[in-house]
Design an enzyme around this catalytic site. Structure first.
Site, PDB file in Angstrom:
ATOM      1  N   SER A 132      67.409  43.786 -79.264  1.00 25.90           N
ATOM      2  CA  SER A 132      67.465  45.184 -78.829  1.00 25.90           C
ATOM      3  C   SER A 132      67.179  46.137 -79.982  1.00 25.90           C
ATOM      4  CB  SER A 132      68.842  45.493 -78.230  1.00 25.90           C
ATOM      5  OG  SER A 132      69.070  44.751 -77.059  1.00 25.90           O
TER       6      SER A 132
ATOM      7  N   ASP B 126      73.514  40.000 -70.385  1.00 25.14           N
ATOM      8  CA  ASP B 126      72.579  38.921 -70.706  1.00 25.14           C
ATOM      9  C   ASP B 126      73.275  37.589 -70.957  1.00 25.14           C
ATOM     10  OD1 ASP B 126      70.246  40.405 -70.471  1.00 25.14           O
ATOM     11  OD2 ASP B 126      70.319  41.092 -72.551  1.00 25.14           O
TER      12      ASP B 126
ATOM     13  N   ARG C 287      68.830  35.684 -62.059  1.00 28.39           N
ATOM     14  CA  ARG C 287      69.607  34.773 -62.895  1.00 28.39           C
ATOM     15  C   ARG C 287      70.801  34.161 -62.159  1.00 28.39           C
ATOM     16  NH1 ARG C 287      69.045  38.017 -68.732  1.00 28.39           N
ATOM     17  NH2 ARG C 287      67.102  36.947 -69.308  1.00 28.39           N
TER      18      ARG C 287
ATOM     19  N   LYS D 227      66.632  40.578 -63.512  1.00 29.60           N
ATOM     20  CA  LYS D 227      66.264  40.302 -64.894  1.00 29.60           C
ATOM     21  C   LYS D 227      64.940  39.518 -64.916  1.00 29.60           C
ATOM     22  CE  LYS D 227      69.576  42.155 -67.398  1.00 29.60           C
ATOM     23  NZ  LYS D 227      69.286  43.051 -68.549  1.00 29.60           N
TER      24      LYS D 227
ATOM     25  N   GLY E 122      60.990  43.010 -70.537  1.00 25.38           N
ATOM     26  CA  GLY E 122      61.387  44.181 -69.767  1.00 25.38           C
ATOM     27  C   GLY E 122      61.846  45.312 -70.659  1.00 25.38           C
TER      28      GLY E 122
ATOM     29  N   SER F 261      72.323  50.529 -66.902  1.00 22.14           N
ATOM     30  CA  SER F 261      71.100  50.004 -67.508  1.00 22.14           C
ATOM     31  C   SER F 261      70.786  50.744 -68.788  1.00 22.14           C
ATOM     32  CB  SER F 261      69.914  50.128 -66.535  1.00 22.14           C
ATOM     33  OG  SER F 261      68.706  49.783 -67.194  1.00 22.14           O
TER      34      SER F 261
END
Length: 448
Positions: free
Chosen positions: A29, A327, A358, A354, A101, A174
């Site tokens: 990130s 995640d 998932r 995702k 993404g 998000s």
């Protein structure tokens, strides 16, 4: 089939204790944001410890396409000569963001309020993911977008002319959406306001302040209110990227489930908006400790020691913790299989959109390995079978998803029979040294 080449089937199996130090790559990130924010500053930003996975490399190439100079000096050391807020050039070619993404959504935000046009694409997985959650708020600035049915890539964005600021409440937790709106707000006159009902990872806010943006964060009855003053001149920075907690999750969880293990994972970023997995593992009774707590580059950091844990209990994971570990739910579901009792994960519908669905991917793979699963749109429950109780033996589909692939490789280190995956190729997008690192710890992971 991998989006970056032929499929790479892999197998993991129990083969004794893991031990040693696991030096995981830089935070993905923060690596993405370092390149993007550096490209929007005036002057040279220097970055060390950059994650050199495919996702981040794709972002670096995108910043070059928009006119920034991005240089790899070797050893994770990079520099970015930025073009300033609003200084992006129009790319000559389609921007290929591969599997990322985060990359495509942040880049869309960064260019959305510049008077240029750009077309974005990705691999099969990324081209199947929804982009309306990004293009809807960007349209408020005046950005136009034209994509495939249901707002999917490939997609062309036409940047807004003389963008006005917006006030936007993020409808789902998000960090990608929040960050895209803030990046768009940089080149809009006046104050752009983003409201989060549920806090998400705050790397963008921290980094924007570090680059000199006028940004405030207030907790109010509406939620977390982030106010950004538009059209600043961002000042280049020297950034040391902490090691990625999402990557650390795999050797940490491997140490917990592989009998006799003692693994040290040094220098891990413990930003409170990212550390939910580690708190949850401790709640389950895992032998996980934080050593040498410190601060680096404005982010809390520690060394994590994970030991084999043979008395873990299933728990209800608080839904408000979801944003801080979104995640990590795939690998948490693996650990839950070795606990006693049920582990219930609520508030996790974001996992459905995702790199893959998932929840479905982990449910089907765990079932193939003998684990009982319950699921609905927003909840995932694993019925733990205790240490030594998970049969294994299944072949699990990874759906072009790096975290699914690595999670099932961790699963096989504690099961009765080996665990197979159909394609480990996507692992390179976020953790290119995963196989070598795990083998150095003593894991038996092979390519078939």
């Amino acid at each position: 089939m991998s989006g970056h080449g032929d499929p790479i089937p892999m197998t993991s199996r129990a083969g004794g204790a893991l031990s040693g130090e696991a030096h995981v790559p830089g935070d993905k990130s923060i690596s993405h944001r370092s390149l993007i924010f550096g490209a929007m500053a005036v002057g040279e930003t220097k970055v060390s410890g950059l994650l050199e996975g495919q996702d981040v490399l794709d972002t670096g190439r995108a910043m070059q396409a928009f006119g920034a100079e991005v240089i790899n000096h070797g050893g994770g050391n990079w520099s970015v000569h930025g073009v300033g807020v609003g200084g992006f050039a129009e790319p000559d070619q389609v921007i290929d963001c591969g599997n990322s993404g985060t990359g495509v959504r942040l880049i869309m935000g960064a260019m959305a309020t510049s008077p240029i046009t750009a077309t974005f694409t990705g691999d099969a997985s990324l081209n199947g993911r929804p982009m309306g959650r990004i293009t809807d708020p960007l349209a408020l600035f005046g950005t136009q977008s034209y994509g495939r049915k249901n707002g999917r890539l490939p997609m062309t964005l036409i940047g807004a002319q003389d963008a006005a600021p917006v006030r936007y409440t993020v409808p789902m937790p998000s960090a990608q959406v929040k960050s895209a709106v803030l990046l768009a707000g940089l080149n809009a006159s006046g104050e752009t306001v983003v409201i989060e009902k549920e806090a998400t990872r705050d790397h963008s806010e921290r980094m924007l302040k570090g680059f000199g943006a006028n940004l405030t964060v207030d907790d109010t009855s509406e939620g977390r209110v982030i106010t950004l003053q538009g059209q600043p001149e961002l000042t280049p920075q020297t950034i040391t990227v902490p090691r990625d907690p999402s990557s650390a999750a795999f050797p940490v969880c491997a140490g917990i489930v592989a009998p006799g293990s003692d693994v040290l994972v040094p220098g891990i970023g413990l930003n409170p908006t990212r550390a939910g997995l580690f708190t949850t593992l401790q709640d389950m009774g895992a032998d996980l400790t934080f050593e040498n707590m410190r601060e680096e580059g404005g982010e809390p950091v520690a060394d994590l020691r994970a030991k084999f844990s043979d008395n873990m209990q299933g728990i209800e994971v608080p839904p408000e913790r979801a944003a801080s570990m979104i995640d990590e739910y795939p690998v948490l579901s693996v650990v839950a299989a070795f606990a006693t009792g049920k582990t219930v994960m609520r508030g996790v519908k974001e996992l459905r959109v995702k790199e893959s669905d998932r929840i479905d991917a982990m449910a089907r793979g765990l079932e193939a390995c003998g684990v009982t699963i319950e699921e609905d749109e927003d909840t995932f429950t694993v019925h733990g079978m205790g240490v030594g109780g998970v049969p294994g033996g299944g072949t699990c589909a990874t759906h072009l998803d790096h975290r699914i692939a690595m999670s099932f490789m961790v699963l096989g280190l504690g099961t009765q029979k080996p665990v197979h995956i159909d394609d480990g190729g996507p692992i390179a997008t976020s953790f290119p040294i995963f196989e070598g690192l795990m083998r150095d710890l003593g894991a038996t992971i092979t390519r078939d």
